[in-house]
Design an enzyme around this catalytic site. Structure first.
Site, PDB file in Angstrom:
ATOM      1  CG  LEU A  79      -1.803   1.192   1.241  1.00 51.65           C
ATOM      2  CD1 LEU A  79      -2.900   1.301   0.081  1.00 51.65           C
ATOM      3  CD2 LEU A  79      -2.559   1.270   2.741  1.00 51.65           C
ATOM      4  CB  THR A  80       3.573   2.207   2.176  1.00 50.33           C
ATOM      5  OG1 THR A  80       2.849   2.030   3.565  1.00 50.33           O
ATOM      6  CG2 THR A  80       4.528   3.560   2.739  1.00 50.33           C
ATOM      7  CG  LEU A 116      -3.806  -1.044   6.598  1.00 48.92           C
ATOM      8  CD1 LEU A 116      -3.834   0.385   6.064  1.00 48.92           C
ATOM      9  CD2 LEU A 116      -2.626  -1.567   6.874  1.00 48.92           C
ATOM     10  CB  ALA A 167      -2.831  -5.789  10.235  1.00 50.07           C
ATOM     11  NE  ARG A 168      -4.192   0.938  11.289  1.00 49.18           N
ATOM     12  CZ  ARG A 168      -5.067   1.465  10.598  1.00 49.18           C
ATOM     13  NH1 ARG A 168      -6.210   1.404  10.738  1.00 49.18           N
ATOM     14  NH2 ARG A 168      -4.436   2.080   9.584  1.00 49.18           N
ATOM     15  CD  GLN A 207      12.573   4.404  48.954  1.00 49.96           C
ATOM     16  OE1 GLN A 207      12.093   5.788  48.589  1.00 49.96           O
ATOM     17  NE2 GLN A 207      12.375   4.277  50.126  1.00 49.96           N
ATOM     18  N   GLY A 258      21.638  -0.539  32.428  1.00 48.73           N
ATOM     19  CA  GLY A 258      22.808   0.324  32.520  1.00 48.73           C
ATOM     20  C   GLY A 258      23.218   0.006  31.013  1.00 48.73           C
ATOM     21  CD  GLU A 303      -0.364  -2.815  10.167  1.00 50.93           C
ATOM     22  OE1 GLU A 303      -1.501  -2.700  10.000  1.00 50.93           O
ATOM     23  OE2 GLU A 303       0.416  -3.754   9.479  1.00 50.93           O
TER      24      GLU A 303
HETATM   25  C1  LIG Z   1       9.500  -1.761   9.083  1.00 48.77           C
HETATM   26  C2  LIG Z   1       8.431  -1.556   8.395  1.00 48.77           C
HETATM   27  C3  LIG Z   1       7.388  -2.031   7.510  1.00 48.77           C
HETATM   28  C4  LIG Z   1       6.378  -1.802   6.899  1.00 48.77           C
HETATM   29  N1  LIG Z   1       5.525  -2.681   6.431  1.00 48.77           N
HETATM   30  C5  LIG Z   1       4.567  -2.154   5.511  1.00 48.77           C
HETATM   31  C6  LIG Z   1       3.841  -3.162   4.777  1.00 48.77           C
HETATM   32  O1  LIG Z   1       4.111  -4.147   4.655  1.00 48.77           O
HETATM   33  N2  LIG Z   1       2.759  -2.577   3.974  1.00 48.77           N
HETATM   34  C7  LIG Z   1       2.929  -1.275   3.698  1.00 48.77           C
HETATM   35  O2  LIG Z   1       1.990  -0.857   2.657  1.00 48.77           O
HETATM   36  N3  LIG Z   1       3.389  -0.371   4.395  1.00 48.77           N
HETATM   37  C8  LIG Z   1       4.347  -0.900   5.091  1.00 48.77           C
HETATM   38  N4  LIG Z   1       5.162   0.071   5.923  1.00 48.77           N
HETATM   39  C9  LIG Z   1       4.807   1.573   5.773  1.00 48.77           C
HETATM   40  C10 LIG Z   1       4.103   2.253   6.820  1.00 48.77           C
HETATM   41  O3  LIG Z   1       2.895   1.947   6.973  1.00 48.77           O
HETATM   42  C11 LIG Z   1       4.414   3.670   6.666  1.00 48.77           C
HETATM   43  O4  LIG Z   1       5.838   4.035   7.265  1.00 48.77           O
HETATM   44  C12 LIG Z   1       3.537   4.632   7.511  1.00 48.77           C
HETATM   45  O5  LIG Z   1       2.158   4.557   7.110  1.00 48.77           O
HETATM   46  C13 LIG Z   1       3.937   6.035   7.463  1.00 48.77           C
HETATM   47  O6  LIG Z   1       4.440   6.310   6.410  1.00 48.77           O
HETATM   48  P1  LIG Z   1       5.364   7.376   6.036  1.00 48.77           P
HETATM   49  O7  LIG Z   1       6.640   6.427   6.512  1.00 48.77           O
HETATM   50  O8  LIG Z   1       5.559   7.558   4.436  1.00 48.77           O
HETATM   51  O9  LIG Z   1       5.497   8.582   6.934  1.00 48.77           O
HETATM   52  P2  LIG Z   1       4.608   9.928   6.416  1.00 48.77           P
HETATM   53  O10 LIG Z   1       3.291   9.598   6.068  1.00 48.77           O
HETATM   54  O11 LIG Z   1       5.506  10.783   5.276  1.00 48.77           O
HETATM   55  O12 LIG Z   1       4.709  10.578   7.789  1.00 48.77           O
HETATM   56  C14 LIG Z   1       5.764  11.142   8.371  1.00 48.77           C
HETATM   57  C15 LIG Z   1       5.505  11.812   9.728  1.00 48.77           C
HETATM   58  O13 LIG Z   1       4.366  13.019   9.449  1.00 48.77           O
HETATM   59  C16 LIG Z   1       3.195  12.709  10.244  1.00 48.77           C
HETATM   60  N5  LIG Z   1       2.176  13.089   9.700  1.00 48.77           N
HETATM   61  C17 LIG Z   1       1.478  12.661   8.450  1.00 48.77           C
HETATM   62  N6  LIG Z   1       0.353  13.165   8.052  1.00 48.77           N
HETATM   63  C18 LIG Z   1       0.237  14.058   9.353  1.00 48.77           C
HETATM   64  C19 LIG Z   1      -1.159  14.607   9.525  1.00 48.77           C
HETATM   65  N7  LIG Z   1      -2.207  14.880   8.777  1.00 48.77           N
HETATM   66  N8  LIG Z   1      -1.293  15.292  10.847  1.00 48.77           N
HETATM   67  C20 LIG Z   1      -0.172  15.034  11.610  1.00 48.77           C
HETATM   68  N9  LIG Z   1       1.104  14.336  11.354  1.00 48.77           N
HETATM   69  C21 LIG Z   1       1.011  13.739  10.006  1.00 48.77           C
HETATM   70  C22 LIG Z   1       3.188  11.235  10.543  1.00 48.77           C
HETATM   71  O14 LIG Z   1       2.790  10.765  11.416  1.00 48.77           O
HETATM   72  C23 LIG Z   1       4.710  10.988  10.601  1.00 48.77           C
HETATM   73  O15 LIG Z   1       5.189  11.351  11.889  1.00 48.77           O
HETATM   74  C24 LIG Z   1       6.081  -0.352   6.849  1.00 48.77           C
HETATM   75  C25 LIG Z   1       7.037   0.631   7.584  1.00 48.77           C
HETATM   76  C26 LIG Z   1       8.054  -0.135   8.194  1.00 48.77           C
HETATM   77  C27 LIG Z   1       8.786   1.072   8.678  1.00 48.77           C
END
Ligand SMILES: Cc1cc2nc3c(=O)[nH]c(=O)nc-3n(C[C@H](O)[C@H](O)[C@H](O)COP(=O)(O)OP(=O)(O)OC[C@H]3O[C@@H](n4cnc5c(N)ncnc54)[C@H](O)[C@@H]3O)c2cc1C
Length: 383
Positions: free
Chosen positions: A130-131, A238, A241-242, A278, A338, A362
């Site tokens: 998806l991403t 999703l 999965a979540r 403590q 540590g 997710e």
């Molecule tokens: C190890 C790993 C495995 C993964 N596996 C899969 C997979 O199997 N299939 C798949 O499809 N994807 C997968 N992903 C992708 C994952 O779902 C995305 O990384 C995630 O959806 C966030 O997208 P991005 O990294 O492009 O961040 P971005 O969307 O670019 O976001 C960057 C920052 O901006 C913030 N942000 C974005 N929009 C807003 C808003 N409207 N308001 C406030 N803050 C915002 C985000 O919260 C984040 O902090 C995987 C990611 C990782 C790291």
């Protein structure tokens, strides 16, 4: 150490699944996982049939060789898998809750028969694309396109951060079409389709993460998932999965907590175990509370899912609360260990680094915050 005794609320069958998965990870994963993490490998082909034999792949799905287990049983399994490593739980989540669930929910009978029994047995591996490189939190604005050419489809685009990508036999790829977003089954080896691994990760190192490139990939008419159009297709998967993540995070947190308790009991400074100070006890008590609360949230959401049903907002609540709690527990545990806490001799920093990915994938913590914000105020604040 489980003061609330949350697991007393589980049924005998759920406890049996817990113990089976625990025994499996103790034997097959725990002795090796630090090495996999260090090397940046995950033996997907080797483990998949074993996970299949245990009924853990597509565990909550009915028919087609799937175990048809309850949501709580599936959650407990995710918790125990992630206590070993988030990479292991990610493999199972992507296979069962994303790739298999997409085919199970939206696929034709022929697609289900072709893929689900083999995927449930771990003989075939799936991934879920998806991403994209430039579209993460906002998948509705995806760039990958599918256009018709006669009865065929032609897919063009790229998917990024795809778990299991390069080891998958079939990729569920979501693409924009003239009718809206559609899902396509892309078998490995289809001309124009390539999957290459993303290296230099500092998190989820014991997990395969790939980039998928679709360069005019020609697919037959029956490659499309017939029963869904629109973003609700991938978003529905999703949410499944979540749900696994909100249990899994409890497992990762518990592993860190157990390591911290053991260390605090045995490590001596100033002539006594550090667990006798403590300040250390305050940290441990806080972790116990955080994990007890997270465990209760997971069980509550699971019982809702098995009963009257669960809303996406409830799943967002659980994912946001429990991943954050697990990450905070990991960070506190790290301080108790540590200097030893920064090594792979202990599971703590490995879990902590993994949880940084779990916090992001997710739906990031910010996006789940906005889901709750909208539920509370009635105002969407995404754009
Ligand atoms: C190890 C790993 C495995 C993964 N596996 C899969 C997979 O199997 N299939 C798949 O499809 N994807 C997968 N992903 C992708 C994952 O779902 C995305 O990384 C995630 O959806 C966030 O997208 P991005 O990294 O492009 O961040 P971005 O969307 O670019 O976001 C960057 C920052 O901006 C913030 N942000 C974005 N929009 C807003 C808003 N409207 N308001 C406030 N803050 C915002 C985000 O919260 C984040 O902090 C995987 C990611 C990782 C790291």
């Amino acid at each position: 150490m489980d003061v609330l005794r949350v697991d007393d609320q589980l049924t005998d069958e759920e406890r049996m699944i817990r113990d089976t998965v625990r025994a499996f990870t103790a034997e097959r994963v725990a002795p090796h996982v630090a090495g996999w993490f260090e090397e940046g490998t995950f033996p997907a082909r080797e483990l998949a049939p074993e996970l299949g034999k245990l009924g853990l792949l597509g565990m909550h799905l009915e028919g087609y060789g799937c175990a048809g287990a309850s949501a709580v049983a599936y959650g407990v399994a995710c918790r125990e898998l992630e206590a070993a490593d988030s990479g292991l739980r990610s493999f199972v989540s992507v296979q069962g809750s994303l790739a298999m669930a997409a085919i199970h929910r939206y696929g034709s009978e022929a697609q289900k028969n072709e893929w689900l029994p083999r995927m449930a047995a771990g003989e075939a591996i799936g991934c879920f694309g998806l991403t994209e490189p430039d579209r993460g939190s906002d998948p509705g604005d995806m760039r990958t396109r599918a256009r018709r050419d006669g009865s065929d489809w032609i897919l063009t685009g790229a998917k990024m951060w795809i778990t299991n990508g390069s080891v998958a036999d079939v990729a569920v790829v979501w693409a924009r079409t003239d009718e809206g977003v559609r899902g396509f089954l892309v078998p490995a080896g289809t001309p124009g389709f390539t999957a290459s691994d993303i290296h230099r990760k500092l998190s989820l190192r014991a997990s395969v993460t790939s980039e998928l490139v679709l360069d005019d990939v020609r697919l037959p008419a029956d490659a499309v998932l017939p029963d869904v159009t629109g973003l609700k297709g991938p978003l529905g998967c999703l949410s499944e999965a979540r749900y696994g993540i909100l249990w899994g995070a409890v497992g990762a947190g518990r592993s860190c907590y157990e390591a911290a308790v053991e260390y605090a009991r045995t490590r001596e400074q100033f002539g006594r175990p550090i667990g006798g100070f403590q300040l250390t006890q305050e940290k441990l008590a806080w972790m116990e509370v955080a994990l007890g609360q997270a465990g209760l949230v997971a069980l509550h959401v699971g019982r809702l899912k098995d009963g009257s049903g669960v809303t996406p907002q409830q799943v967002s609540f659980g994912k946001l609360a429990n991943v954050r709690a697990a990450l905070d527990v990991a960070r506190q545990a790290r301080t108790i260990l540590g200097a030893n806490g920064i090594t792979l001799e202990y599971p703590v920093l490995r879990h902590m680094n993994n949880l940084e990915s779990v916090l992001t994938y997710e739906g990031t913590q910010e996006i789940h915050t906005l889901v709750l914000g909208q539920a509370i105020t009635g105002i969407a604040a995404y754009r």
